[in-house]
Design a protein around this motif. Sequence first.
Motif, PDB file in Angstrom:
ATOM      1  N   PRO A  79       0.804  -1.235  -0.107  1.00  0.00           N
ATOM      2  CA  PRO A  79      -0.015   0.173   0.140  1.00  0.00           C
ATOM      3  C   PRO A  79       0.836   1.384   0.121  1.00  0.00           C
ATOM      4  CG  PRO A  79      -0.793  -1.550   1.824  1.00  0.00           C
ATOM      5  CD  PRO A  79       0.686  -2.278   1.198  1.00  0.00           C
ATOM      6  N   ASP A  80       2.203   1.321   0.200  1.00  0.00           N
ATOM      7  CA  ASP A  80       3.007   2.443  -0.098  1.00  0.00           C
ATOM      8  C   ASP A  80       3.566   2.942  -1.251  1.00  0.00           C
ATOM      9  OD1 ASP A  80       4.558   0.224   0.229  1.00  0.00           O
ATOM     10  OD2 ASP A  80       6.035   1.307   1.356  1.00  0.00           O
ATOM     11  N   PHE A  81       2.821   1.853  -2.329  1.00  0.00           N
ATOM     12  CA  PHE A  81       3.001   1.905  -3.758  1.00  0.00           C
ATOM     13  C   PHE A  81       2.917   3.477  -4.187  1.00  0.00           C
ATOM     14  CE2 PHE A  81       0.697   1.493  -7.999  1.00  0.00           C
ATOM     15  CZ  PHE A  81       1.590   0.647  -8.477  1.00  0.00           C
ATOM     16  N   HIS A  82       4.273   3.743  -5.001  1.00  0.00           N
ATOM     17  CA  HIS A  82       4.222   5.034  -5.523  1.00  0.00           C
ATOM     18  C   HIS A  82       5.262   4.924  -6.615  1.00  0.00           C
ATOM     19  CE1 HIS A  82       7.120   5.617  -2.363  1.00  0.00           C
ATOM     20  NE2 HIS A  82       7.756   6.472  -2.882  1.00  0.00           N
ATOM     21  N   PRO A  83       5.312   6.168  -7.465  1.00  0.00           N
ATOM     22  CA  PRO A  83       6.312   5.986  -8.816  1.00  0.00           C
ATOM     23  C   PRO A  83       7.894   5.903  -8.107  1.00  0.00           C
ATOM     24  CG  PRO A  83       4.561   7.353  -9.379  1.00  0.00           C
ATOM     25  CD  PRO A  83       4.533   7.146  -7.871  1.00  0.00           C
ATOM     26  N   GLY A  84       8.555   5.307  -9.048  1.00  0.00           N
ATOM     27  CA  GLY A  84       9.926   5.326  -8.825  1.00  0.00           C
ATOM     28  C   GLY A  84      10.946   5.870  -9.744  1.00  0.00           C
ATOM     29  N   ASP A  85      11.992   6.320  -9.273  1.00  0.00           N
ATOM     30  CA  ASP A  85      12.700   7.274 -10.271  1.00  0.00           C
ATOM     31  C   ASP A  85      13.502   6.404 -11.311  1.00  0.00           C
ATOM     32  OD1 ASP A  85      11.951   9.541  -8.881  1.00  0.00           O
ATOM     33  OD2 ASP A  85      13.881   9.640  -7.529  1.00  0.00           O
ATOM     34  N   ALA A  86      13.797   5.290 -10.877  1.00  0.00           N
ATOM     35  CA  ALA A  86      14.467   4.387 -12.100  1.00  0.00           C
ATOM     36  C   ALA A  86      13.452   3.335 -12.766  1.00  0.00           C
ATOM     37  CB  ALA A  86      15.547   3.505 -11.080  1.00  0.00           C
ATOM     38  N   GLY A  87      12.323   3.655 -12.961  1.00  0.00           N
ATOM     39  CA  GLY A  87      11.413   2.863 -13.698  1.00  0.00           C
ATOM     40  C   GLY A  87      10.623   1.875 -13.100  1.00  0.00           C
ATOM     41  N   VAL A  88      11.024   1.495 -11.849  1.00  0.00           N
ATOM     42  CA  VAL A  88      10.163   0.584 -10.888  1.00  0.00           C
ATOM     43  C   VAL A  88       9.505   1.314  -9.678  1.00  0.00           C
ATOM     44  CG1 VAL A  88      10.812  -1.489  -9.365  1.00  0.00           C
ATOM     45  CG2 VAL A  88      11.909  -1.107 -11.430  1.00  0.00           C
ATOM     46  N   ALA A  89       8.380   0.920  -9.634  1.00  0.00           N
ATOM     47  CA  ALA A  89       7.509   1.720  -8.552  1.00  0.00           C
ATOM     48  C   ALA A  89       7.988   1.066  -7.355  1.00  0.00           C
ATOM     49  CB  ALA A  89       6.147   1.437  -8.778  1.00  0.00           C
ATOM     50  N   ILE A  90       8.058   2.215  -6.187  1.00  0.00           N
ATOM     51  CA  ILE A  90       8.418   1.773  -4.861  1.00  0.00           C
ATOM     52  C   ILE A  90       7.104   1.083  -4.377  1.00  0.00           C
ATOM     53  CG2 ILE A  90       9.211   2.734  -2.437  1.00  0.00           C
ATOM     54  CD1 ILE A  90      10.989   3.326  -4.894  1.00  0.00           C
TER      55      ILE A  90
END
Length: 479
Positions: A79-90
Amino acid sequence: MQPNNMLRLLRALARQGLDVQYNHQSYSVRWATAPDSPIAEVLLPANFPVEVKALKQLANLATVKHPAGGQVCRVCATPDFHPGDAGVAIGSVVETSGQVIPAAVGSDINCGIRLHVVDLAVADFLAQRDRFVELMKGDFFFGNRDVTMTAQTMQALFQHGVVGWLDAILDRPTGSVVQSDLSQLASEIDRIFLNGSMAGHTQWAPEELVPATGLVRDGGLATIGGGNHFVEVQWIEQVEDRALAYQWGVRAGQLAFMIHSGSRHVGKYIGGMWRDRAQTLWPEGTKYPTSRLFPLSSIAHPEAVTDYLQAEATAANYAFVNRLLLAELLRLRLRQVYGDVAAPLVYDLPHNITLPEGQGWVTRKGACPAHDGQPVIIPGSMGTPSYLLVGLGNADWCCSASHGAGRSRSRFDLTRQGNQESEAELGLTGVDCLTLRAERRIEEAPAAYKPITPVIEAQVQAGLVQVVARMRPILTFKA
């Protein structure tokens, strides 16, 4: 029943080729052009915003496949899902067979979290807070710490993590750990995930950190780092599972300290090396994947997979010792100011790491293992509670849990607009944040993060974890 604005969003995504379905608190997502890829699942509390960029990144991760063999078996997100800078979502968790994906871990290898408890009342701590803070600022900010090691100790650290480091340091103590209770450190090894020891090798470490002889003074070791990393003093506000809390040495009213840091410059060095190497090893003449996520195939290049996992383990070992030394600096200062406190370790676990699980490997990016009976630590922001939980080993979610609340506002947004907002709007009223950079306080303000309570409740309701105790922040160190 889905609200109309959600239905409109799902239809808009469908027009972009992204098939998204919603069922209770779970979203499923897959590219319409990749029907053979697994459906990715996202556990997201009701009323949380759906971040389209993150959904696309997760769908991209599900499509990663090496032409010579190797595939993604399952993808999910916490649930802490959010965009990642390197192309893989956090918050991404990916299970693979026949391949590993270096980019799915990135360069902050074994970013993780560590929790200690202290039999010290909050009032007693606050009575000498200023003296304690000044000592810790010297260690964390001004370089007063001494983590000098022999060349042999550093080699053992990279090869065998905490176990190797401790064995070598027992032979020849150096730096501030000459004041440490080494028998206590030895007794706490089984409270570290994998005993803090993975199969690394010095060949992957930065050359200047593994000389043949002499002493090593590493400026990166025992440092907090940037981003969302921190050292925080907390108090245990409430215990919900008394039996487990007692077993783990946790009681209401205790002081606690939590450390969130990783492999620092070593992880950046190794992660960058293998991101580039995975691209170099892509079959010549084969079109690059649209996602730009390059896997390593155990069929085409088994030696590269072996080497990568060894290199990742080398950085992970460094991160385990980094957190241990940050904690030990703090424990030594606690004893200097407050007397002979034990401050035992509750647990230390990783966030960004690849492990042999499932049908091959499970890689977690901004998510932590949550195996059955295993302690799980999920921090909030520096103005909201953090939680100690127990994993339930839910295979539907790859035995994983979130590593925090997850960002709702980017650092760029806060840098641009945060100075125009009040302390109350940023959630900073009453927050005691120690940092040398004023902008860090705004970048990491509570308003930058999603509310932690629904993040925890969603995972409890889905059967990923159960709450053991809740902790409140007292003060936070941010580098």
